[in-house]
Design a protein around this motif. Sequence first.
Motif, PDB file in Angstrom:
ATOM      1  N   LEU A  23       0.859  -1.190   0.000  1.00 27.85           N
ATOM      2  CA  LEU A  23       0.000   0.000   0.000  1.00 27.85           C
ATOM      3  C   LEU A  23       0.897   1.241   0.000  1.00 27.85           C
ATOM      4  O   LEU A  23       1.862   1.313   0.771  1.00 27.85           O
ATOM      5  CB  LEU A  23      -0.898   0.005   1.245  1.00 27.85           C
ATOM      6  CG  LEU A  23      -1.795   1.236   1.397  1.00 27.85           C
ATOM      7  CD1 LEU A  23      -2.853   1.305   0.293  1.00 27.85           C
ATOM      8  CD2 LEU A  23      -2.470   1.247   2.770  1.00 27.85           C
ATOM      9  N   VAL A  24       0.563   2.182  -0.860  1.00 27.29           N
ATOM     10  CA  VAL A  24       1.345   3.417  -0.976  1.00 27.29           C
ATOM     11  C   VAL A  24       0.433   4.605  -0.699  1.00 27.29           C
ATOM     12  O   VAL A  24      -0.662   4.685  -1.258  1.00 27.29           O
ATOM     13  CB  VAL A  24       1.905   3.563  -2.412  1.00 27.29           C
ATOM     14  CG1 VAL A  24       2.739   4.837  -2.530  1.00 27.29           C
ATOM     15  CG2 VAL A  24       2.705   2.348  -2.822  1.00 27.29           C
ATOM     16  N   TRP A  25       0.882   5.505   0.158  1.00 32.83           N
ATOM     17  CA  TRP A  25       0.191   6.801   0.316  1.00 32.83           C
ATOM     18  C   TRP A  25       1.128   7.894  -0.188  1.00 32.83           C
ATOM     19  O   TRP A  25       2.268   8.002   0.269  1.00 32.83           O
ATOM     20  CB  TRP A  25      -0.167   7.075   1.779  1.00 32.83           C
ATOM     21  CG  TRP A  25      -0.638   8.493   1.998  1.00 32.83           C
ATOM     22  CD1 TRP A  25      -1.612   9.154   1.309  1.00 32.83           C
ATOM     23  CD2 TRP A  25      -0.129   9.427   2.957  1.00 32.83           C
ATOM     24  NE1 TRP A  25      -1.749  10.441   1.777  1.00 32.83           N
ATOM     25  CE2 TRP A  25      -0.854  10.636   2.786  1.00 32.83           C
ATOM     26  CE3 TRP A  25       0.870   9.366   3.927  1.00 32.83           C
ATOM     27  CZ2 TRP A  25      -0.606  11.768   3.568  1.00 32.83           C
ATOM     28  CZ3 TRP A  25       1.115  10.486   4.709  1.00 32.83           C
ATOM     29  CH2 TRP A  25       0.371  11.674   4.532  1.00 32.83           C
ATOM     30  N   THR A  26       0.646   8.686  -1.139  1.00 31.06           N
ATOM     31  CA  THR A  26       1.447   9.789  -1.676  1.00 31.06           C
ATOM     32  C   THR A  26       0.737  11.107  -1.393  1.00 31.06           C
ATOM     33  O   THR A  26      -0.289  11.405  -2.010  1.00 31.06           O
ATOM     34  CB  THR A  26       1.666   9.602  -3.196  1.00 31.06           C
ATOM     35  OG1 THR A  26       2.305   8.342  -3.399  1.00 31.06           O
ATOM     36  CG2 THR A  26       2.544  10.707  -3.751  1.00 31.06           C
ATOM     37  N   PRO A  27       1.264  11.892  -0.458  1.00 28.25           N
ATOM     38  CA  PRO A  27       0.695  13.218  -0.185  1.00 28.25           C
ATOM     39  C   PRO A  27       0.895  14.137  -1.394  1.00 28.25           C
ATOM     40  O   PRO A  27       1.709  13.841  -2.271  1.00 28.25           O
ATOM     41  CB  PRO A  27       1.510  13.729   1.015  1.00 28.25           C
ATOM     42  CG  PRO A  27       2.247  12.557   1.542  1.00 28.25           C
ATOM     43  CD  PRO A  27       2.416  11.607   0.410  1.00 28.25           C
ATOM     44  N   PRO A  28       0.181  15.251  -1.449  1.00 27.36           N
ATOM     45  CA  PRO A  28       0.284  16.117  -2.624  1.00 27.36           C
ATOM     46  C   PRO A  28       1.628  16.850  -2.769  1.00 27.36           C
ATOM     47  O   PRO A  28       1.933  17.361  -3.832  1.00 27.36           O
ATOM     48  CB  PRO A  28      -0.858  17.134  -2.439  1.00 27.36           C
ATOM     49  CG  PRO A  28      -1.365  16.965  -1.061  1.00 27.36           C
ATOM     50  CD  PRO A  28      -0.884  15.662  -0.522  1.00 27.36           C
ATOM     51  N   GLU A  29       2.464  16.873  -1.729  1.00 25.06           N
ATOM     52  CA  GLU A  29       3.728  17.631  -1.808  1.00 25.06           C
ATOM     53  C   GLU A  29       4.807  16.839  -2.557  1.00 25.06           C
ATOM     54  O   GLU A  29       4.693  15.630  -2.713  1.00 25.06           O
ATOM     55  CB  GLU A  29       4.301  17.921  -0.415  1.00 25.06           C
ATOM     56  CG  GLU A  29       3.375  18.615   0.541  1.00 25.06           C
ATOM     57  CD  GLU A  29       2.456  17.628   1.266  1.00 25.06           C
ATOM     58  OE1 GLU A  29       2.950  16.596   1.745  1.00 25.06           O
ATOM     59  OE2 GLU A  29       1.241  17.865   1.321  1.00 25.06           O
ATOM     60  N   PRO A  64       7.688  12.378   0.300  1.00 25.95           N
ATOM     61  CA  PRO A  64       6.766  12.256   1.418  1.00 25.95           C
ATOM     62  C   PRO A  64       5.933  10.972   1.416  1.00 25.95           C
ATOM     63  O   PRO A  64       5.156  10.766   2.341  1.00 25.95           O
ATOM     64  CB  PRO A  64       5.842  13.472   1.206  1.00 25.95           C
ATOM     65  CG  PRO A  64       5.766  13.620  -0.288  1.00 25.95           C
ATOM     66  CD  PRO A  64       7.139  13.249  -0.784  1.00 25.95           C
ATOM     67  N   SER A  65       6.076  10.070   0.409  1.00 24.59           N
ATOM     68  CA  SER A  65       5.215   8.875   0.381  1.00 24.59           C
ATOM     69  C   SER A  65       5.531   7.945   1.551  1.00 24.59           C
ATOM     70  O   SER A  65       6.666   7.907   2.048  1.00 24.59           O
ATOM     71  CB  SER A  65       5.405   8.098  -0.924  1.00 24.59           C
ATOM     72  OG  SER A  65       4.978   8.865  -2.011  1.00 24.59           O
ATOM     73  N   VAL A  66       4.521   7.172   1.950  1.00 25.10           N
ATOM     74  CA  VAL A  66       4.673   6.131   2.967  1.00 25.10           C
ATOM     75  C   VAL A  66       4.241   4.820   2.315  1.00 25.10           C
ATOM     76  O   VAL A  66       3.240   4.781   1.584  1.00 25.10           O
ATOM     77  CB  VAL A  66       3.807   6.443   4.205  1.00 25.10           C
ATOM     78  CG1 VAL A  66       3.960   5.352   5.264  1.00 25.10           C
ATOM     79  CG2 VAL A  66       4.192   7.801   4.791  1.00 25.10           C
ATOM     80  N   VAL A  67       5.016   3.742   2.556  1.00 26.32           N
ATOM     81  CA  VAL A  67       4.687   2.436   1.980  1.00 26.32           C
ATOM     82  C   VAL A  67       4.483   1.427   3.099  1.00 26.32           C
ATOM     83  O   VAL A  67       5.203   1.447   4.105  1.00 26.32           O
ATOM     84  CB  VAL A  67       5.794   1.931   1.016  1.00 26.32           C
ATOM     85  CG1 VAL A  67       5.778   2.718  -0.276  1.00 26.32           C
ATOM     86  CG2 VAL A  67       7.168   1.998   1.650  1.00 26.32           C
TER      87      VAL A  67
END
Length: 289
Positions: A175-181, A251-254
Amino acid sequence: MHGRAAALGAGTILNALATGTGSAFAIDAETTATVELDDSDDVRGTIAEAPDADTRLVERCVELVVEQYGDGEGGTVETESDVPMAAGLKSSSAAANATVLATLDAVGASVGRGPDDDITRIDACRLGVRAAREVGVTVTGAFDDASASMLGGVVVTDNTEDELVARDEPDWDVLVWTPPEQAFSADADVSRCEDVASMANLVAELALEGRYAEAMTVNGLAFSAALDFPTDPAVEAMPLADGVSLSGTGPSVVAVGDRDGLEQVQERWDARDGETRLTTTRTDGARIL
Ligand SMILES: Nc1ncnc2c1ncn2[C@@H]1O[C@H](COP(=O)(O)OP(=O)(O)O)[C@@H](O)[C@H]1O
Ligand SMILES: O=C(O)C1=C[C@@H](OP(=O)(O)O)[C@@H](O)[C@H](O)C1
């Protein structure tokens, strides 16, 4: 003379900015490069999704391949990518690898391990790392990210020597979360990363024992603290995932784990700005198309 190739994005297990040792895993996100060579004097790059972005990395990749395997050609290189730029998911490595392979394809050089091949994939990857150093988009050269993108799977590398220390082929949901920055690696606070070197050494030990999920969680806590990223996304994921980390310099979190758990983490992370994406690891690496 035409060439086309695709390379992979990746997530982080160990950020190399503390000690020079890094570890990354390839994910199912691709950058494609199309190269057309002609008798012009210069190389012009275009990035399909970002017309104003810096094209020097891919232009330098074409030049280095042409210098060694071509005949002084110029031309064009265009990339198309579903790896977001400067988000910690190794867009630079994917773009460089795809461009190097596409240019080798265009000049008719063969890539492989056979006695008649002109270059191996890992040496092609080293050319892209050299280009990244020359144009200044990297701190250590990021051979960890580049070799994961080129070979697929998990790698542990020594970025000071551009050497592969270990490689493995686990099959994970991701799962990857990519913030807009965006966070460009070249702007990262290296000295703050060096301050967490003792944790980086622990992460390297865990990774070399094959304890990748725990390794990445320790990495994420240490580098989020050093680079001033929030740890809440990691804490939200920990009861539901096997491992979770800030990817690269953010800034992504995996997160990795089983699909059910990751779907629950996705519901939590969807409340944040930006995008979440459920994907998988890839073990096949980059390829000429
Ligand atoms: N699709 C692309 N095409 C060409 N160059 C790219 C592409 N994506 C990234 N780059 C190059 O890589 C740089 C970003 O590198 P970096 O900050 O290390 O981000 P990442 O962590 O995503 O690799 C960009 O400024 C650009 O030079
Ligand atoms: O520039 C570099 O040397 C590196 C950048 C970081 O990745 P990102 O480019 O994803 O931030 C880091 O994870 C990697 O180990 C080394």
